[in-house]
Design a protein around this motif. Structure first.
Motif, PDB file in Angstrom:
ATOM      1  N   LEU A  53      -7.925   0.829  59.200  1.00  0.00           N
ATOM      2  CA  LEU A  53      -8.559  -0.401  59.092  1.00  0.00           C
ATOM      3  C   LEU A  53      -8.320  -1.067  57.711  1.00  0.00           C
ATOM      4  N   LEU A  54      -8.745  -0.181  56.607  1.00  0.00           N
ATOM      5  CA  LEU A  54      -8.641  -0.567  55.286  1.00  0.00           C
ATOM      6  C   LEU A  54      -7.065  -1.160  54.877  1.00  0.00           C
ATOM      7  N   GLY A  55      -6.050  -0.398  55.517  1.00  0.00           N
ATOM      8  CA  GLY A  55      -4.759  -0.800  55.502  1.00  0.00           C
ATOM      9  C   GLY A  55      -4.614  -2.180  56.010  1.00  0.00           C
ATOM     10  N   ARG A  56      -5.121  -2.437  57.291  1.00  0.00           N
ATOM     11  CA  ARG A  56      -4.885  -3.708  57.725  1.00  0.00           C
ATOM     12  C   ARG A  56      -5.715  -4.758  56.727  1.00  0.00           C
ATOM     13  N   LEU A  57      -6.929  -4.466  56.305  1.00  0.00           N
ATOM     14  CA  LEU A  57      -7.508  -5.393  55.424  1.00  0.00           C
ATOM     15  C   LEU A  57      -6.825  -5.596  54.085  1.00  0.00           C
ATOM     16  N   ILE A  58      -6.024  -4.692  53.567  1.00  0.00           N
ATOM     17  CA  ILE A  58      -5.255  -5.038  52.295  1.00  0.00           C
ATOM     18  C   ILE A  58      -4.202  -5.734  52.645  1.00  0.00           C
ATOM     19  N   GLY A  59      -3.652  -5.731  53.903  1.00  0.00           N
ATOM     20  CA  GLY A  59      -2.575  -6.541  54.282  1.00  0.00           C
ATOM     21  C   GLY A  59      -2.610  -8.205  54.359  1.00  0.00           C
ATOM     22  N   LEU A  60      -4.048  -8.175  55.067  1.00  0.00           N
ATOM     23  CA  LEU A  60      -4.548  -9.695  55.031  1.00  0.00           C
ATOM     24  C   LEU A  60      -4.903 -10.330  53.774  1.00  0.00           C
ATOM     25  N   VAL A  61      -5.529  -9.415  52.958  1.00  0.00           N
ATOM     26  CA  VAL A  61      -5.978  -9.612  51.534  1.00  0.00           C
ATOM     27  C   VAL A  61      -5.009 -10.328  50.792  1.00  0.00           C
ATOM     28  N   PHE A  62      -3.564  -9.772  50.869  1.00  0.00           N
ATOM     29  CA  PHE A  62      -2.548  -9.890  50.022  1.00  0.00           C
ATOM     30  C   PHE A  62      -1.890 -11.076  50.883  1.00  0.00           C
ATOM     31  N   ALA A  63      -1.442 -10.872  52.025  1.00  0.00           N
ATOM     32  CA  ALA A  63      -0.572 -11.916  52.752  1.00  0.00           C
ATOM     33  C   ALA A  63      -1.236 -13.329  52.790  1.00  0.00           C
ATOM     34  N   LEU A  68       4.710  -7.399  48.950  1.00  0.00           N
ATOM     35  CA  LEU A  68       4.327  -7.520  50.137  1.00  0.00           C
ATOM     36  C   LEU A  68       4.966  -6.620  50.952  1.00  0.00           C
ATOM     37  N   ALA A  69       6.365  -6.512  50.862  1.00  0.00           N
ATOM     38  CA  ALA A  69       7.294  -5.574  51.484  1.00  0.00           C
ATOM     39  C   ALA A  69       6.858  -4.078  51.227  1.00  0.00           C
ATOM     40  N   LEU A  70       6.550  -3.753  50.050  1.00  0.00           N
ATOM     41  CA  LEU A  70       6.140  -2.547  49.769  1.00  0.00           C
ATOM     42  C   LEU A  70       4.740  -1.939  50.552  1.00  0.00           C
ATOM     43  N   GLY A  71       3.871  -3.089  50.744  1.00  0.00           N
ATOM     44  CA  GLY A  71       2.985  -2.783  51.781  1.00  0.00           C
ATOM     45  C   GLY A  71       3.096  -2.782  53.138  1.00  0.00           C
ATOM     46  N   GLY A  72       4.073  -3.176  53.534  1.00  0.00           N
ATOM     47  CA  GLY A  72       4.348  -3.149  54.928  1.00  0.00           C
ATOM     48  C   GLY A  72       5.230  -1.742  55.159  1.00  0.00           C
ATOM     49  N   LEU A  73       5.946  -1.206  54.230  1.00  0.00           N
ATOM     50  CA  LEU A  73       6.406   0.066  54.188  1.00  0.00           C
ATOM     51  C   LEU A  73       5.347   1.077  53.900  1.00  0.00           C
TER      52      LEU A  73
END
Length: 383
Positions: A121-131, A155-160
Motif C-alpha cells: 500500500l505504501l508503494g502505491r501511495l508513493i506512486g500516486l504522490v509522485f505521479a 518515475l520509471a525507477l518507481g515503476g521498476l
C-alpha cells in the motif's frame, strides 16, 4: 469618451496586465516547490525501506501470493476472504516447511499479511504522490528546463521498484522454496535506494536553481563514483544477509564462532561461497563495513570545506550505522534494532548523495569575485 467608455478602459488597464502577470506566474518554473515535493517523496521512500525491513524480518513477504495492482489495495474484509488468502499461502513451500509445522493459525497469518499489505500500500501511495503532482507541475509549465527527463526517469525507477518487488515475491512461491531469492531482494532494495539518491540529488539541484538561478546540475565526480561503488557492495551484502537470514550466523563480535574467519563451505568454490554461504556473507558484510566507512569519511572530508553540515551528517550516520550493526549481531537480530539499522542505512545513502552533490559543485562553490575572468568577460574587462 463617455463615462462608460472611461470605466471600461480603466478596468482593462488595471486588470488586464494583472491577469496576464497571473497567467505568467502560474506558468513560471517553480524549482523550490518541486524540490520540496521531491524531498517529501524521498521521506516516503525511507519509510518504504523501513516497512520493507519489518516485512522481511517478520517473514511476511510471501503472505500475499498474487499480484493485483489495483484491487490488491483492499485487504480481506470478512472471515471467508481471510480464509481464502490463508489457503493460498498454505500452498507455498514456506508454509509447508517452516510456518505450518510451527503451528501458524489464521490469527498469526493475519499479522504477517497486514505487514506485506502495508508495504504494498505504501508503494502505491508513493506512486500516486509522485505521479499526480508531476502531472500537475507539467501541465502548469512549472518544471524548469532540462528536468522533465530526470523526473520521468525517477518515475520509471518507481515503476521498476514495484515490478522487482513482485519478481522477488514470485521467486519464493514455489513449493521448493522457503524464502524469496536473496538476489531479487538485493535488486529490489538497491532500486529503492538508487531512487532515494536520485530524488535527493535532483532536489538539491532544484534548490540551488531556486536560490541562485544557476541551472547547471552538479557533476558526478570520480571520487564520488568510487565511494558509491564501495557503498553499493556493502548494500548488496546487507541485502544478502537479510535474504539468507545470515544475521543469525553469529551473535558475537568481533569474532564469529570464536574465530576471525568462520567455517565456510568451500566445496562448491569461492564464488558460490561468496554469494550463497550465510557465514561467509555475514563475515564479508561485517568487515567490508569498515572499508565503506573509510570511503565515506574521505568523502566527508572532501565536502567539509564546502559544507561542514554534510560532513557532520555523514560522520554521524556512519558511526550510528556501525554501532547498530554490532548491536543487531549481539542481540541475535532484535527486530527493532535491525529495523533501525536499515533505517540509518537509507539515511546514509541520502547523506552520501548530499555529499557527492556538494563535491560535484566544488568549482561552482568558489565566490564569483575570486574566480579568474576568462573569455568574453575578460575581453570586456580589458578593452
Amino acid at each position: 469618451m463617455t463615462a462608460l467608455s472611461r470605466i471600461s478602459a480603466n478596468s482593462n488597464t488595471e486588470h488586464g496586465p494583472e491577469t496576464a502577470t497571473g497567467r505568467a506566474r502560474t506558468r513560471a518554473p517553480r524549482p523550490g516547490a518541486i524540490a520540496a515535493w521531491l524531498l517529501g517523496v524521498a521521506a516516503l521512500v525511507v519509510a518504504m525501506v523501513v516497512v520493507g525491513g519489518i516485512t522481511r524480518l517478520t517473514e511476511s513477504g510471501l503472505s500475499i501470493t498474487e499480484w493485483k495492482p489495483v484491487t490488491g489495495a483492499i485487504p480481506p474484509l470478512g472471515r471467508a476472504d481471510w480464509q481464502a488468502e490463508f489457503e493460498l499461502y498454505q500452498r507455498t513451500g514456506e508454509y509447508r516447511t517452516v510456518t505450518g509445522p510451527a503451528g501458524m493459525d489464521l490469527a498469526a497469518f493475519k499479522f504477517i499479511y497486514l505487514w506485506e499489505w502495508s508495504h504494498r500500500l505504501l508503494g502505491r501511495l508513493i506512486g500516486l504522490v509522485f505521479a499526480v503532482p508531476l502531472a500537475l507541475f507539467w501541465l502548469r509549465g512549472a518544471i524548469p528546463e532540462g528536468y522533465k527527463p530526470r523526473l520521468l526517469a525517477l518515475l520509471a525507477l518507481g515503476g521498476l521498484q514495484g515490478a522487482f518487488g513482485w519478481f522477488m515475491v514470485r521467486s519464493g512461491l514455489s513449493v521448493e522454496m522457503t524464502d524469496v531469492s536473496h538476489f531479487w531482494l538485493s535488486i529490489h532494495l538497491l532500486t529503492a535506494l538508487v531512487t532515494l539518491a536520485g530524488l535527493v540529488w535532483t532536489a538539491l539541484d532544484l534548490r540551488r536553481l531556486a536560490s541562485t538561478g544557476d541551472n547547471a546540475p552538479a557533476r558526478l565526480t570520480g571520487p564520488a563514483v568510487a565511494v558509491g561503488a564501495v557503498l553499493v557492495v556493502q548494500l548488496v551484502l546487507g541485502a544478502w544477509v537479510a535474504g539468507l537470514n545470515a544475521g543469525l550466523a553469529s551473535d558475537s563480535w568481533p569474532l564469529m564462532q570464536g574465530r576471525v574467519v568462520p567455517e565456510v563451505d568451500w566445496s562448491r568454490g569461492a564464488f558460490f561461497a561468496a554469494t550463497h554461504d550465510p557465514f561467509f556473507i555475514h563475515f564479508l558484510h561485517r568487515w567490508w563495513a569498515w572499508i565503506a566507512a573509510a570511503a565515506l569519511i574521505v568523502l566527508a572530508r572532501r565536502a567539509k570545506p564546502l559544507n561542514p553540515a554534510v560532513a557532520r551528517t555523514i560522520h554521524v550516520a556512519v558511526g550510528t550505522q556501525i554501532l547498530l550493526g554490532i548491536a543487531t549481531v549481539l542481540t541475535g537480530v532484535s527486530l527493532w534494532i535491525a529495523v533501525a539499522h536499515q533505517l540509518v542505512g537509507a539515511l546514509l545513502v541520502a547523506s552520501f548523495a548530499w555529499g557527492a552533490h556538494v563535491i560535484g559543485r566544488r568549482d561552482q562553490a568558489i565566490p564569483l569575485a575570486t574566480r579568474p575572468v576568462t573569455g568574453p568577460a575578460r575581453a570586456a574587462a580589458n578593452p
